[in-house]
Structure formats: C-alpha cells, structure tokens
Design an enzyme around this catalytic site. Structure first.
Site, PDB file in Angstrom:
ATOM      1  N   GLY A 165       0.815  -1.211   0.000  1.00  0.00           N
ATOM      2  CA  GLY A 165       0.000   0.000   0.000  1.00  0.00           C
ATOM      3  C   GLY A 165       0.848   1.259   0.000  1.00  0.00           C
ATOM      4  CG  ASP A 166       3.268   2.280   3.331  1.00  0.00           C
ATOM      5  OD1 ASP A 166       2.863   3.369   3.746  1.00  0.00           O
ATOM      6  OD2 ASP A 166       3.205   1.235   3.993  1.00  0.00           O
ATOM      7  CB  THR A 167       5.425   0.263  -2.620  1.00  0.00           C
ATOM      8  OG1 THR A 167       6.174  -0.175  -1.488  1.00  0.00           O
ATOM      9  CG2 THR A 167       6.361   0.395  -3.805  1.00  0.00           C
TER      10      THR A 167
END
Length: 394
Positions: A165-167
């Site tokens: 999700g962050d990437t």
C-alpha cells in the site's frame, strides 16, 4: 541524468514518502531528507540491522542527503522554509494538518515558492470525513479492497508480505510529481499540490472490482493462488516445490494440454475460449496438477519453456540473487555503505536508455549533511554551532 538539477526536500518518514524520494534520487534529483534529531527516520531501525542500522535503510535512502532538523521548533521551521524556497519538490507524508501547525502549509509555501510542487501522502487524503484518522499502508490495503482478495477462501485475509500500500502510494505520487513538473514547465512555472491517499492508490489497481459489482452485483472474493475468471492460471504442486502456470491464452492452452498429454482437452471445442475454460476450471486445474505433482520443478519448467507456455518458479531471496537473468539486467548490484561494508541490493527500475538511473551515493548517517546544507543557505559556522547547542540541528 534525467532529473539532474531538480531539488527535492523530503520530510516524510518510513515508506510512502521516502520511496518517492528514492525513485527521484535514482534518476539524478538532489534529495535532501529532513529527519528529527536523535533517532532520525524510524526506518533506520526497522527489520534486520547490520552495525546498528537497518539494511532496508541502505536501499531506501541511497542518493539522499540527510539534515537533522527539529521541525517542532520555531528556528527549525524557519530553516525548513528557507530550504523549501530553494526547492522544486516537497514530499511529506504526515497526518493532514501537521505541516499547517508548523507554519508550513501550502498557503505559506506557495507564496514563498510559487513554482513548488508538493506531494502529500496520507492515509485518507487531505479532504473528506476520514482525513484526520491515522492510516498506515496496511489499512489502505484493507480499505482499498486488496486484503479481501488475498488468502484462501473462507480463511483470514493475509497481507502480501510487503508494504504494498505504501509503495503504490509512492509510485502514484511520483507520477503526480513528474506530471506537475511538466505542467509547470509548459504553463508559466506555477506549482501545485498532489494529494495521494493510501487507500486510493490501492483502489486504483483493483482492475474490474467495481464495474463487476456495478453491472452484476458480483462481490469478488478471495481465491487463493488462482486468478478468478481467467483459466487456467494457478500455482501447481511439483515433486519439490510449486510452479505458477499461466495457460489462459487460447493457443497457449492448446500447447499446455498437449504437453501434459491431454490432447482430448486441447481439441475440445468447449474449451477453445476463456469462458468455456472458466466453467471447467476445477477439472483443468486437476489435470495440470496431476501432471506436475510427480516431476521436479526444473523439469516442469523446461518442458513448458519448450512448449512456449508461460511458467515460473516461486522465487526466494536466494533464487533471485543467484539468477543469471537478474544479474544480466543489473537488477542485483553491489552497494558499499558509509560504514564500509558491501551489500547486494536491488537495481533500478525503470531502465531508461539515454538517461539511466544510478546509485550515486550510499545512504547517509543521521545528519551527515547538516552542515553543508546549512552552509548552502548562507549560515556561518558559528550560527550552525549555536543551533546545534540548542538541539535545533544535529
């Protein structure tokens, strides 16, 4: 390099903001990372540490300069404003309202630097009823619809093993930065804000999830290693491991069936297209599994390669590092840290023909570049020493 001359101020921590900064730095941008004095970015201490520092940090923060600056102090905020005044891009992934509380909101910064492009990554975005809620990438994966599809049917949803999700948010943010820089170039030099929510970045890659619900009321469910609605495409047990086989193209399917000795299925007109194969997916998976289970992985892969059927081994870290194709494409490179040891680390993606990315410098120690950055702003040695004594910089 493609982004040489671009100055980026990175104020984010952990993954989403810093991954965007990493990507820009690999293509030549001058990335100045602001970290809090003391511990610095928490990523320095995440997962496995070597000589006191995370090896993850060595990848995430290469090609960056570090300035240790207390943004909660008035003097630190003033230095940040001076730095941002010199920048093309500002990256931050704090909770909405944090920068505003420090006197570093968009209204202030855009007046100070009208050409500034500002990437803001947060759990739920800068607007909407959830904006003030805390959000990490894992929560974004859940709200974005991904976690409902991961894992085996009827069992607890699982994560994919990395902070996807962050990437995804970082990559969407990088796209936004480059788009805004192009707009600035062709439209009078004015910057803008890029607002990326973690869950929206995940949601954006969810393919036909919502159209299927809209058209048919269909709620897609977890399907293990299979690809629902596409057949055959799954993981199959071999004598010593698993292989992934994607036999879902019409001509590929025929070659796959011929390879496993099922000419009857290869010639069955009901299986000539994907819809027919989906209707009998369990039987097809059983036929393929019966063929793979008695053979080692390498033998299965060789026979499928000979038949031009897409297939692959489920790689571990060891498999990746030892694979000649990774090496041939410079996707495993050696990087010497500032502590003097050498690591194998991922190479750079994407590969630009004329202006390829590069590892120009290893990840900095906390505050390695504080003095040089402040001197570029015009501060004298005695000014810097006074700030250090107050704990404003380190």
């Amino acid at each position: 390099m493609a982004l040489q001359g671009l100055r980026v101020i990175e104020m984010g921590q952990l993954i989403a903001g810093p991954f965007a900064g990493k990507t820009l730095g690999e293509f030549g941008a001058d990335v100045i990372k602001i970290e809090p004095p003391g511990a610095g970015d928490p990523l320095r201490n995440w997962r496995l540490l070597k000589e006191g520092t995370s090896v993850w940090w060595q990848v995430q923060s290469r090609n960056k300069r570090s300035i240790a600056l207390d943004l909660r102090s008035a003097e630190g905020q003033e230095i940040a404003r001076q730095l941002i005044a010199t920048a093309d891009v500002l990256i931050e992934n704090f909770r909405p309202g944090t920068l505003e509380s420090w006197g570093l909101g968009w209204d202030v910064l855009s007046e100070l630097n009208p050409g500034l492009v500002m990437l803001r990554i947060s759990g739920y975005g800068q607007t909407g009823p959830y904006r003030d809620l805390p959000g990490f990438g894992a929560i974004g994966e859940a709200m974005g619809g991904l976690r409902h599809l991961t894992g085996e049917p009827g069992r607890v949803p699982v994560r994919c093993g990395i902070s996807i999700g962050d990437t995804l948010a970082a990559l969407h943010g990088t796209i936004g930065i480059l788009t805004a820089l192009y707009h600035r170039k062709v439209n009078g030099g004015k910057g803008q804000v890029i607002d990326v929510a973690l869950h929206e970045a995940v949601f954006n890659v969810m393919e036909s999830l919502i159209p299927e619900y809209s058209a048919f009321g269909a709620v897609r469910e977890a399907a293990g290693s299979a690809l629902p609605g596409i057949a055959p495409s799954n993981a199959y047990r071999c004598a010593d491991g698993y292989v992934l086989i994607a036999g879902n193209g019409d001509s590929i399917f025929k070659r796959l069936m011929q390879t496993i000795g099922r000419d009857d299925l290869a010639e069955d007109p009901a299986l000539a297209n994907n819809a027919g194969r989906v209707a009998r997916v369990d039987a097809l998976d059983a036929a393929i599994g019966a063929w793979t289970v008695s053979q080692p992985v390498e033998q299965v892969l060789q026979r499928l390669a000979d038949a031009r059927v897409p297939a692959g081994k489920v790689y571990t870290a060891k498999d990746i590092v030892e694979d000649p194709h990774y090496r041939a494409r410079d996707m495993i490179v050696s990087q010497t840290t500032r502590d003097g040891y050498t690591l194998d680390v991922p190479g750079i993606v994407p590969k630009l023909q004329a202006t390829p990315g590069a590892v120009r410098s290893s990840a900095p120690r906390l505050g390695d570049d504080t003095d040089s950055v402040l001197q570029q702003l015009g501060l004298r040695e005695e000014d810097i020493r006074a700030l250090r004594e107050k704990g404003v910089v380190a």
